[in-house]
Design a protein around this motif. Structure first.
Motif, PDB file in Angstrom:
ATOM      1  N   SER A   1      28.678  32.367-105.990  1.00 46.53           N
ATOM      2  CA  SER A   1      27.936  32.589-104.517  1.00 46.53           C
ATOM      3  C   SER A   1      28.781  32.752-103.659  1.00 46.53           C
ATOM      4  O   SER A   1      29.783  31.918-103.358  1.00 46.53           O
ATOM      5  CB  SER A   1      26.904  31.552-104.333  1.00 46.53           C
ATOM      6  OG  SER A   1      26.198  31.756-103.297  1.00 46.53           O
TER       7      SER A   1
ATOM      8  N   ASP B   1      23.172  35.680-101.840  1.00 42.42           N
ATOM      9  CA  ASP B   1      23.608  36.171-102.896  1.00 42.42           C
ATOM     10  C   ASP B   1      22.884  36.434-103.977  1.00 42.42           C
ATOM     11  O   ASP B   1      21.583  35.784-103.976  1.00 42.42           O
ATOM     12  CB  ASP B   1      24.887  35.413-103.332  1.00 42.42           C
ATOM     13  CG  ASP B   1      26.090  36.222-104.008  1.00 42.42           C
ATOM     14  OD1 ASP B   1      25.766  37.527-104.243  1.00 42.42           O
ATOM     15  OD2 ASP B   1      27.414  35.906-103.573  1.00 42.42           O
ATOM     16  N   ARG B   2      23.176  37.183-105.189  1.00 44.14           N
ATOM     17  CA  ARG B   2      22.124  37.591-106.123  1.00 44.14           C
ATOM     18  C   ARG B   2      21.954  36.071-107.006  1.00 44.14           C
ATOM     19  O   ARG B   2      22.905  35.491-107.354  1.00 44.14           O
ATOM     20  CB  ARG B   2      22.695  38.517-106.856  1.00 44.14           C
ATOM     21  CG  ARG B   2      22.613  39.836-106.195  1.00 44.14           C
ATOM     22  CD  ARG B   2      22.877  41.065-107.185  1.00 44.14           C
ATOM     23  NE  ARG B   2      22.639  42.357-106.426  1.00 44.14           N
ATOM     24  CZ  ARG B   2      22.957  43.520-106.900  1.00 44.14           C
ATOM     25  NH1 ARG B   2      22.978  43.592-108.360  1.00 44.14           N
ATOM     26  NH2 ARG B   2      22.676  44.656-106.252  1.00 44.14           N
TER      27      ARG B   2
ATOM     28  N   TRP C   1      27.503  28.117-100.744  1.00 44.72           N
ATOM     29  CA  TRP C   1      26.009  28.639-100.137  1.00 44.72           C
ATOM     30  C   TRP C   1      25.853  28.373 -98.595  1.00 44.72           C
ATOM     31  O   TRP C   1      24.966  28.661 -98.040  1.00 44.72           O
ATOM     32  CB  TRP C   1      24.775  27.772-100.773  1.00 44.72           C
ATOM     33  CG  TRP C   1      24.464  28.377-102.084  1.00 44.72           C
ATOM     34  CD1 TRP C   1      23.151  29.176-102.099  1.00 44.72           C
ATOM     35  CD2 TRP C   1      24.872  28.235-103.429  1.00 44.72           C
ATOM     36  NE1 TRP C   1      23.136  29.335-103.485  1.00 44.72           N
ATOM     37  CE2 TRP C   1      24.068  29.233-104.088  1.00 44.72           C
ATOM     38  CE3 TRP C   1      26.062  27.899-103.695  1.00 44.72           C
ATOM     39  CZ2 TRP C   1      24.407  29.241-105.483  1.00 44.72           C
ATOM     40  CZ3 TRP C   1      26.372  27.808-105.282  1.00 44.72           C
ATOM     41  CH2 TRP C   1      25.561  28.545-106.138  1.00 44.72           C
TER      42      TRP C   1
ATOM     43  N   CYS D   1      33.627  34.171-101.732  1.00 46.20           N
ATOM     44  CA  CYS D   1      32.728  34.982-101.417  1.00 46.20           C
ATOM     45  C   CYS D   1      32.382  35.947-102.325  1.00 46.20           C
ATOM     46  O   CYS D   1      31.906  37.250-102.145  1.00 46.20           O
ATOM     47  CB  CYS D   1      33.232  35.778 -99.985  1.00 46.20           C
ATOM     48  SG  CYS D   1      33.429  34.763 -98.575  1.00 46.20           S
ATOM     49  N   SER D   2      32.378  35.422-103.556  1.00 44.01           N
ATOM     50  CA  SER D   2      31.811  35.936-104.907  1.00 44.01           C
ATOM     51  C   SER D   2      32.366  37.507-104.856  1.00 44.01           C
ATOM     52  O   SER D   2      33.384  37.805-105.164  1.00 44.01           O
ATOM     53  CB  SER D   2      30.336  35.818-104.978  1.00 44.01           C
ATOM     54  OG  SER D   2      29.594  36.589-104.031  1.00 44.01           O
ATOM     55  N   SER D   3      31.570  38.447-104.740  1.00 48.90           N
ATOM     56  CA  SER D   3      31.673  39.752-105.239  1.00 48.90           C
ATOM     57  C   SER D   3      32.825  40.552-104.133  1.00 48.90           C
ATOM     58  O   SER D   3      33.341  41.823-104.296  1.00 48.90           O
ATOM     59  CB  SER D   3      30.616  40.615-105.319  1.00 48.90           C
ATOM     60  OG  SER D   3      29.753  40.347-106.375  1.00 48.90           O
ATOM     61  N   TYR D   4      32.987  39.756-102.967  1.00 43.34           N
ATOM     62  CA  TYR D   4      33.986  40.459-102.130  1.00 43.34           C
ATOM     63  C   TYR D   4      35.234  40.861-102.682  1.00 43.34           C
ATOM     64  O   TYR D   4      35.822  41.859-102.537  1.00 43.34           O
ATOM     65  CB  TYR D   4      34.347  39.628-100.784  1.00 43.34           C
ATOM     66  CG  TYR D   4      33.328  39.738 -99.710  1.00 43.34           C
ATOM     67  CD1 TYR D   4      32.263  40.668 -99.656  1.00 43.34           C
ATOM     68  CD2 TYR D   4      33.420  39.041 -98.428  1.00 43.34           C
ATOM     69  CE1 TYR D   4      31.345  40.816 -98.491  1.00 43.34           C
ATOM     70  CE2 TYR D   4      32.683  39.369 -97.686  1.00 43.34           C
ATOM     71  CZ  TYR D   4      31.578  40.049 -97.521  1.00 43.34           C
ATOM     72  OH  TYR D   4      30.645  40.137 -96.530  1.00 43.34           O
TER      73      TYR D   4
ATOM     74  N   PHE E   1      30.898  39.440-110.464  1.00 45.14           N
ATOM     75  CA  PHE E   1      31.416  38.170-110.021  1.00 45.14           C
ATOM     76  C   PHE E   1      32.507  37.643-110.505  1.00 45.14           C
ATOM     77  O   PHE E   1      33.001  38.177-111.544  1.00 45.14           O
ATOM     78  CB  PHE E   1      30.240  36.946-110.193  1.00 45.14           C
ATOM     79  CG  PHE E   1      28.962  37.039-109.562  1.00 45.14           C
ATOM     80  CD1 PHE E   1      28.686  36.460-108.172  1.00 45.14           C
ATOM     81  CD2 PHE E   1      27.883  37.828-110.048  1.00 45.14           C
ATOM     82  CE1 PHE E   1      27.711  36.684-107.860  1.00 45.14           C
ATOM     83  CE2 PHE E   1      26.727  38.018-109.457  1.00 45.14           C
ATOM     84  CZ  PHE E   1      26.526  37.449-107.912  1.00 45.14           C
TER      85      PHE E   1
END
Length: 624
Positions: A14, A19-20, A40, A229-232, A253
């Motif tokens: 996350s 986020d997802r 979070w 920042c996870s998917s960044y 991720f």
């Protein structure tokens, strides 16, 4: 402590409350990992949670609340965690997250209850000590200046201490490491730093000494920044997004393999879109940093020597991080009630937009009249333009925004027909308006809503009561400040223009075009500061980039968006990047800003759209 013969595999689940929700469950079920971390929190969420918690406490004390209010933590966290619990148990995967926000103990209790409801045996601990409201109040009353990290001014000049609500400081990863050493399976924290869960998990796994293993800790600090920042780091918000359209609906991720020496390899969840490349990892490195030194409560990382190597598809090795002692201070954010804000939107179409905007502004100001003295902020902005020979009416239409802030709620808390009031000041001019002006059919933005002021400063780590709470063991463990700290790092970091810049004519013929044809980048915010970093793909492009992008050049490129504040610059040769920090650029930051770009995320794309003279040989390689 597990065997340190191999790297610990840490998955980032996350990058924020938005986020997802599939993340923890899918990562636990489908991936070979040792720990799942997640972030979070943000300055926005901490401000809102902290202020609401204080308001709830007042209402409870005054008898206006008949029952305990809902916990002030991420409301979706349990939906994310619950499906993963059986896999966490069966695969012995640890979890360390900062989802607790302002009610960490309550969230930890909910996690325990869900584990029990599923008939599982997992131990939950939580991190205490980030809430420092009374500590800050006491120190301020005793004469502590609390200098702003953004403006350099003392707290007494902030002007909002009368409305001070809450203060939360950033904790490091040492408490998380201790909780894992004590046998916790899930560690819930509040305002630990974004990278702290990765530091804590790595420190636990490899048995690092916080006093001596500075390079290792610094490597994990940077790794934590890369996956926080996870998917960044996997292609989200990436300058080269056009080549990632395939499977862009589900970018993966990240997974980090942290070695015993602190180096890491960044990879990602298999079977998903996006990519892990030197470009995506460099972009995330440049996100929300402040200068060559990256501070944490456990260690300080020097970013200038970082090197990134593409080992294979979706595998990037990160080395070269050097560690310095942690500062004797930690960052603390103060929240104060700011007042009420509202905005009204006209939609203006066609020719003569600047004159139409002036006409509208003069009419609204006339309607406001003497009430302008009660507005702490009144801002008119014309956003967009009508292209020549527009292809349809929508592209010829631009947004004219009127934005106000005030402490007098009655000036903005009015319905469309109430007089006086902000909505009416704007609405009553409609039949006198310029040609090609219209109103939206939803006026709710013109109703006042509370906003908060946010102030960032430093608090001595010695004033923080960092503790690990172990309810299942019935004990609390204090986390002392390490002995190996630096008393004070300067507020302003090293800043410099290029040393021995290249002769730009040596790169041959040029074509004038957007910087972003050959330059990628990323930008972000820290309170009211904005940062932006740029990178290129090839060594000769790096010599050109570092020579072109001076402090003066970026100041010129900002044009009408230049706030005239200090700009700082440094270079990271190992990733062919140059970084800029724009001091106090965002009008007080997310919680109270009047800017469209509330988080500084669009600053980079604005500058990438600016025209420069680009060597033709770079263009022949293809655009980003």
């Amino acid at each position: 402590m597990p065997s340190a013969k191999r790297a610990i595999r840490i998955a980032g689940s996350s990058g924020g409350f938005s986020d997802r929700q599939r993340a923890i469950g899918d990562l636990a079920k489908n991936c070979d990992i040792d720990c799942i971390i997640g972030d979070w929190l943000s300055e926005c969420t901490m401000t809102l949670h902290g202020a609401q918690k204080k308001q709830n406490e007042r209402l409870l004390n005054e008898g206006q609340l008949t029952e305990q209010p809902q916990g002030l933590f991420d409301p979706t966290f349990m939906e994310n965690l619950s499906p993963a619990l059986p896999y966490l148990k069966s695969k012995n995967i640890k979890v360390a997250v900062n989802a607790g926000a302002s009610d960490t103990e309550m969230l930890a209790g909910l996690v325990e209850a869900e584990i029990k409801a599923q008939g599982l045996d997992l131990k939950v601990g939580w991190i205490n000590g980030d809430e420092v409201t009374e500590t800050v109040r006491r120190m301020y009353e005793n004469g502590e200046e609390f200098t702003s990290l953004m403006t350099g001014k003392p707290l007494k000049e902030w002007g909002h201490m009368e409305y001070f609500e809450a203060a939360q400081c950033y904790l490091g990863g040492a408490g998380i490491a201790e909780a894992l050493r004590q046998g916790c399976d899930i560690v819930v924290a509040g305002r630990v730093a974004d990278a702290a869960p990765t530091i804590g998990a790595s420190m636990w796994w490899h048995g690092w000494d916080r006093e001596t293993d500075l390079d290792q800790l610094a490597g994990s600090l940077v790794c934590g920044h890369l996956i926080e920042c996870s998917s960044y780091v996997c292609g989200g918000y990436f300058s080269g997004f056009k080549r990632l359209m395939d499977k862009c609906e589900n970018i993966g991720f990240p997974i980090a393999e942290v070695e015993a020496d602190g180096s890491c390899v960044i990879t990602k969840e298999p079977g998903t879109g996006g990519e892990v490349s030197v470009g995506t990892v460099s972009s995330q490195l440049l996100y929300e940093i402040q200068g060559p030194l990256y501070y944490g409560s456990d260690v300080t990382a020097n970013l200038e020597g970082i090197v990134m190597t593409q080992l294979g598809p979706d595998r990037v090795q990160v080395t070269g991080v050097k560690g310095l002692p942690a500062p004797a201070t930690t960052k603390v954010g103060l929240t104060a009630f700011g007042g009420y804000q509202a905005e009204f939107h006209y939609y203006i179409c066609g020719l003569d937009l600047e004159e139409k905007a002036e006409w509208t502004e003069r009419q609204v100001r006339h309607s406001i009249g003497d009430a302008v003295k009660d507005l702490s902020c009144l801002k008119f902005s014309l956003n967009g333009y009508c292209p020549p020979n527009p292809r349809n009416q929508d592209v010829a239409t631009v947004d004219m925004r009127v934005f106000v802030q005030t402490r007098r709620r009655e000036l903005v808390d009015k319905s469309t027909l109430d007089v006086p009031g902000f909505n009416r000041w704007c609405m009553e001019n409609f039949l006198q308006s310029c040609p090609g002006a219209t109103l939206g059919n939803d006026q709710r933005q013109s109703e006042g809503k509370p906003f908060y002021e946010y102030y960032v400063t430093l608090l001595p780590q010695s004033e923080v009561k960092h503790r690990v709470e172990l309810p299942w063991a019935g004990k609390t463990i204090d986390i002392p400040v390490q002995k190996n700290v630096t008393t004070a790092y300067p507020r302003d970091q090293k800043s410099y223009d290029p040393v021995e810049p290249a002769d730009l004519s040596s790169f041959g013929p040029t074509t004038r075009g957007p910087l972003g044809w050959v330059v990628g980048g990323r930008s972000g915010d820290k309170a009211s500061d904005a940062n932006v970093g740029f990178w290129v793909r090839h060594d000769d492009e790096w010599e050109w980039l570092r020579s072109v992008l001076t402090i003066d050049k970026v100041s010129q490129m900002l044009e009408g968006s230049n706030k005239g504040k200090r700009i700082e610059r440094f270079e990271i040769p190992g990733v062919r990047a140059v970084h800029f920090l724009l001091r106090d650029h965002l009008d007080r930051g997310f919680n109270s800003t009047s800017e469209y770009d509330t988080l500084g995320k669009n600053l980079c794309e604005y500058l990438r759209a600016k025209y420069v003279d680009i060597p033709n040989k770079f263009l022949r390689r293809g655009r980003i």
